[in-house]
Design a protein around this motif. Structure first.
Motif, PDB file in Angstrom:
ATOM      1  N   LEU A   1       0.570   4.216   6.168  1.00  0.00           N
ATOM      2  CA  LEU A   1      -0.112   5.268   5.420  1.00  0.00           C
ATOM      3  C   LEU A   1      -0.947   4.650   4.314  1.00  0.00           C
ATOM      4  CD1 LEU A   1      -0.267   8.415   5.005  1.00  0.00           C
ATOM      5  CD2 LEU A   1       1.551   8.128   3.322  1.00  0.00           C
ATOM      6  N   ARG A   2      -2.209   5.044   4.239  1.00  0.00           N
ATOM      7  CA  ARG A   2      -3.092   4.616   3.155  1.00  0.00           C
ATOM      8  C   ARG A   2      -3.361   5.817   2.253  1.00  0.00           C
ATOM      9  NH1 ARG A   2      -8.262   3.315   4.687  1.00  0.00           N
ATOM     10  NH2 ARG A   2      -8.087   4.937   6.270  1.00  0.00           N
ATOM     11  N   PHE A   3      -3.328   5.593   0.958  1.00  0.00           N
ATOM     12  CA  PHE A   3      -3.615   6.701   0.043  1.00  0.00           C
ATOM     13  C   PHE A   3      -4.083   6.163  -1.307  1.00  0.00           C
ATOM     14  CE2 PHE A   3       0.973   5.853  -0.068  1.00  0.00           C
ATOM     15  CZ  PHE A   3       1.202   5.593  -1.415  1.00  0.00           C
ATOM     16  N   THR A   4      -4.827   7.012  -2.002  1.00  0.00           N
ATOM     17  CA  THR A   4      -5.199   6.738  -3.387  1.00  0.00           C
ATOM     18  C   THR A   4      -4.096   7.288  -4.267  1.00  0.00           C
ATOM     19  OG1 THR A   4      -7.534   6.927  -2.844  1.00  0.00           O
ATOM     20  CG2 THR A   4      -6.944   7.078  -5.169  1.00  0.00           C
ATOM     21  N   TYR A   5      -3.640   6.488  -5.223  1.00  0.00           N
ATOM     22  CA  TYR A   5      -2.506   6.903  -6.055  1.00  0.00           C
ATOM     23  C   TYR A   5      -2.964   7.102  -7.497  1.00  0.00           C
ATOM     24  CZ  TYR A   5       2.281   7.234  -7.739  1.00  0.00           C
ATOM     25  OH  TYR A   5       3.453   7.679  -8.293  1.00  0.00           O
ATOM     26  N   ALA A   6      -2.711   8.321  -8.009  1.00  0.00           N
ATOM     27  CA  ALA A   6      -3.053   8.676  -9.388  1.00  0.00           C
ATOM     28  C   ALA A   6      -4.535   8.441  -9.670  1.00  0.00           C
ATOM     29  CB  ALA A   6      -2.183   7.902 -10.375  1.00  0.00           C
ATOM     30  N   GLY A   7      -5.386   8.655  -8.656  1.00  0.00           N
ATOM     31  CA  GLY A   7      -6.810   8.512  -8.831  1.00  0.00           C
ATOM     32  C   GLY A   7      -7.286   7.085  -8.981  1.00  0.00           C
ATOM     33  N   LYS A   8      -6.414   6.113  -8.689  1.00  0.00           N
ATOM     34  CA  LYS A   8      -6.767   4.703  -8.871  1.00  0.00           C
ATOM     35  C   LYS A   8      -6.953   4.021  -7.529  1.00  0.00           C
ATOM     36  CE  LYS A   8      -4.420   4.594 -13.345  1.00  0.00           C
ATOM     37  NZ  LYS A   8      -3.354   3.972 -14.173  1.00  0.00           N
ATOM     38  N   GLY A   9      -6.483   2.790  -7.421  1.00  0.00           N
ATOM     39  CA  GLY A   9      -6.758   1.990  -6.239  1.00  0.00           C
ATOM     40  C   GLY A   9      -6.066   2.479  -4.984  1.00  0.00           C
ATOM     41  N   LEU A  10      -6.467   1.896  -3.875  1.00  0.00           N
ATOM     42  CA  LEU A  10      -5.907   2.230  -2.574  1.00  0.00           C
ATOM     43  C   LEU A  10      -4.583   1.506  -2.377  1.00  0.00           C
ATOM     44  CD1 LEU A  10      -6.576   3.710   0.124  1.00  0.00           C
ATOM     45  CD2 LEU A  10      -7.437   1.503   0.946  1.00  0.00           C
ATOM     46  N   ARG A  11      -3.588   2.234  -1.848  1.00  0.00           N
ATOM     47  CA  ARG A  11      -2.286   1.637  -1.533  1.00  0.00           C
ATOM     48  C   ARG A  11      -2.084   1.689  -0.029  1.00  0.00           C
ATOM     49  NH1 ARG A  11       0.261   1.729  -6.719  1.00  0.00           N
ATOM     50  NH2 ARG A  11       1.834   0.337  -5.834  1.00  0.00           N
ATOM     51  N   ARG A  12      -1.543   0.603   0.520  1.00  0.00           N
ATOM     52  CA  ARG A  12      -1.207   0.525   1.942  1.00  0.00           C
ATOM     53  C   ARG A  12       0.308   0.418   2.050  1.00  0.00           C
ATOM     54  NH1 ARG A  12      -2.511  -3.422   5.178  1.00  0.00           N
ATOM     55  NH2 ARG A  12      -2.134  -4.978   3.557  1.00  0.00           N
ATOM     56  N   THR A  13       0.918   1.369   2.763  1.00  0.00           N
ATOM     57  CA  THR A  13       2.371   1.451   2.774  1.00  0.00           C
ATOM     58  C   THR A  13       2.916   1.708   4.173  1.00  0.00           C
ATOM     59  OG1 THR A  13       2.452   3.853   2.420  1.00  0.00           O
ATOM     60  CG2 THR A  13       2.309   2.442   0.454  1.00  0.00           C
ATOM     61  N   GLN A  14       4.213   1.417   4.295  1.00  0.00           N
ATOM     62  CA  GLN A  14       5.003   1.860   5.442  1.00  0.00           C
ATOM     63  C   GLN A  14       5.974   2.922   4.923  1.00  0.00           C
ATOM     64  OE1 GLN A  14       6.798  -1.742   6.914  1.00  0.00           O
ATOM     65  NE2 GLN A  14       4.983  -2.335   8.089  1.00  0.00           N
ATOM     66  N   PRO A  15       5.671   4.209   5.135  1.00  0.00           N
ATOM     67  CA  PRO A  15       6.483   5.285   4.559  1.00  0.00           C
ATOM     68  C   PRO A  15       7.831   5.422   5.266  1.00  0.00           C
ATOM     69  CG  PRO A  15       4.813   6.208   5.987  1.00  0.00           C
ATOM     70  CD  PRO A  15       4.546   4.723   5.929  1.00  0.00           C
ATOM     71  N   HIS A  16       8.886   5.593   4.480  1.00  0.00           N
ATOM     72  CA  HIS A  16      10.224   5.677   5.058  1.00  0.00           C
ATOM     73  C   HIS A  16      10.908   7.024   4.828  1.00  0.00           C
ATOM     74  CE1 HIS A  16      11.296   1.499   6.441  1.00  0.00           C
ATOM     75  NE2 HIS A  16      10.113   1.304   5.904  1.00  0.00           N
ATOM     76  N   HIS A  17      10.791   7.597   3.634  1.00  0.00           N
ATOM     77  CA  HIS A  17      11.492   8.841   3.349  1.00  0.00           C
ATOM     78  C   HIS A  17      10.709   9.698   2.364  1.00  0.00           C
ATOM     79  CE1 HIS A  17      14.822   6.196   4.650  1.00  0.00           C
ATOM     80  NE2 HIS A  17      15.400   7.296   5.068  1.00  0.00           N
ATOM     81  N   LEU A  18      10.834  11.018   2.527  1.00  0.00           N
ATOM     82  CA  LEU A  18      10.447  11.983   1.501  1.00  0.00           C
ATOM     83  C   LEU A  18      11.722  12.455   0.834  1.00  0.00           C
ATOM     84  CD1 LEU A  18       7.714  14.200   3.190  1.00  0.00           C
ATOM     85  CD2 LEU A  18       7.429  12.851   1.106  1.00  0.00           C
ATOM     86  N   ALA A  19      11.698  12.597  -0.483  1.00  0.00           N
ATOM     87  CA  ALA A  19      12.905  12.995  -1.198  1.00  0.00           C
ATOM     88  C   ALA A  19      12.516  13.786  -2.438  1.00  0.00           C
ATOM     89  CB  ALA A  19      13.718  11.760  -1.599  1.00  0.00           C
ATOM     90  N   THR A  20      13.459  14.554  -2.966  1.00  0.00           N
ATOM     91  CA  THR A  20      13.265  15.258  -4.233  1.00  0.00           C
ATOM     92  C   THR A  20      14.260  14.716  -5.249  1.00  0.00           C
ATOM     93  OG1 THR A  20      14.792  17.045  -3.586  1.00  0.00           O
ATOM     94  CG2 THR A  20      12.438  17.367  -3.140  1.00  0.00           C
ATOM     95  N   TRP A  21      13.804  14.657  -6.497  1.00  0.00           N
ATOM     96  CA  TRP A  21      14.644  14.173  -7.591  1.00  0.00           C
ATOM     97  C   TRP A  21      14.190  14.873  -8.861  1.00  0.00           C
ATOM     98  CZ3 TRP A  21      18.606  10.429  -7.845  1.00  0.00           C
ATOM     99  CH2 TRP A  21      18.989  10.020  -9.125  1.00  0.00           C
ATOM    100  N   ASN A  22      15.097  15.576  -9.525  1.00  0.00           N
ATOM    101  CA  ASN A  22      14.768  16.276 -10.770  1.00  0.00           C
ATOM    102  C   ASN A  22      13.499  17.120 -10.628  1.00  0.00           C
ATOM    103  OD1 ASN A  22      16.983  15.215 -11.995  1.00  0.00           O
ATOM    104  ND2 ASN A  22      15.890  13.753 -13.276  1.00  0.00           N
ATOM    105  N   ASP A  23      13.465  17.934  -9.567  1.00  0.00           N
ATOM    106  CA  ASP A  23      12.393  18.896  -9.348  1.00  0.00           C
ATOM    107  C   ASP A  23      11.048  18.267  -9.003  1.00  0.00           C
ATOM    108  OD1 ASP A  23      14.196  20.951  -9.898  1.00  0.00           O
ATOM    109  OD2 ASP A  23      13.703  20.974 -12.027  1.00  0.00           O
TER     110      ASP A  23
END
Length: 312
Positions: A152-174
């Protein structure tokens, strides 16, 4: 799901939330024209839903009784669990969708079970400032990448491009988080979903590597507590508080308590540093004795000097 199918299901959910809807009101909620609403109503009628059109200046649409889906086969415990989950969807960015989903589910419950679900009214209080709303499309894009094991490629917080291997979606403190292996930094990272802007198309498939700690809950606990690879706080200690266990327990959070008498108890807590741990005992507004280990006792002395200076 296509846009037409998704919109038609939303229309059905809206019709189930109250007896009468005007055409303009439905068009506004669906972000569509009144002509599109009329076509979607006809699609629902073709599926067997009895929808009455009321003509005139105050006309609109009404879903007739008996045209809902057959009763859902939930027992009491399952129905209540579903209602509580949807009513406490604070901080997810999908509160409105959860309310519509609950209304739709409620319509297809048997009358007795519906009354029991209606009796469960829960006030969900967010733990902090309301998080930024999460777009459904963003959440679905991340979930699909996790499911399909696609980079997965995405822009994070309006800054640079990140290239990742996504593993989990989770919730923590809302808040929603994505746990992923960062390909450029060659390390595990935790990203806030409300700061992610996914790029398309998705990257190549990957073979997932083991998550430290073995499960996502332990991993998130270790990261948010400042530790590396363990869900335990870096600093743990205990002390005797000169108050009853019953008076202290409501403010304990994730600590442990042992009653020592009518006005004494031993409390065990954890924190990311010894000064932070010492300060956390102060919230109980009680005398403190027998602090251990020695690092905690020294932190109490350090804070005492600091607080005394601040009072001058």
């Amino acid at each position: 799901m296509t846009g037409t199918s998704s919109r038609t299901l939303r229309l059905l959910a809206l019709l189930q939330t109250r007896p009468d809807w005007t055409g303009p009101a439905l068009a506004d909620r669906l972000g569509a024209s009144e002509r599109t609403v009329r076509r979607d109503v006809e699609r629902l009628r073709d599926l067997g839903y009895r929808i009455t059109a009321v003509r005139g200046p105050y006309g609109g649409y009404r879903l007739e009784p008996g045209s809902a889906l057959p009763p859902l086969l939930f027992d009491d415990e399952q129905a209540v669990a579903l209602a509580v989950a949807l009513r406490t969807a604070t901080g997810t960015g999908m509160e409105d969708a959860a309310a519509l989903a609950l209304a739709a589910v409620r319509q297809v419950l048997p009358p007795r079970r519906r009354r029991r679900v209606d009796a469960v009214q829960v006030a969900a209080v967010p733990r902090g400032p309301r998080p930024a709303p999460i777009g459904t499309e963003v959440l679905l894009a991340l979930a699909a990448a996790v499911r399909d094991r696609e980079e997965l490629r995405f822009t994070y917080a309006g800054k640079g491009l990140r290239r990742t291997q996504p593993h989990h979606l989770a919730t923590w403190n809302d808040r929603w988080y994505l746990v992923a292996w960062d390909l450029d930094r060659r390390d595990w990272r935790v990203f806030r979903v409300d700061r992610i802007a996914p790029r398309t198309p998705a990257g190549p498939r990957f073979t997932p590597r083991p998550l430290p700690g073995g499960n996502v809950a332990a991993f998130l606990q270790s990261r948010f507590r400042g530790a590396d690879g363990t869900p335990e706080w870096p600093c743990r200690g205990d002390a005797v508080l000169l108050r009853s266990a019953d008076a202290v327990a409501p403010y304990l959070e994730d600590g442990r308590i042992e009653a020592l008498g009518p006005d004494r108890c031993r409390v065990t807590l954890g924190a990311w540093s010894w000064p932070a741990l010492a300060a956390s005992f102060g919230r109980f507004d009680a005398g403190i004795e027998a602090a251990r280990p020695p690092e905690l006792a020294r932190a109490f002395a350090h804070l005492a000097t600091r607080f005394a200076a601040a009072s001058l």
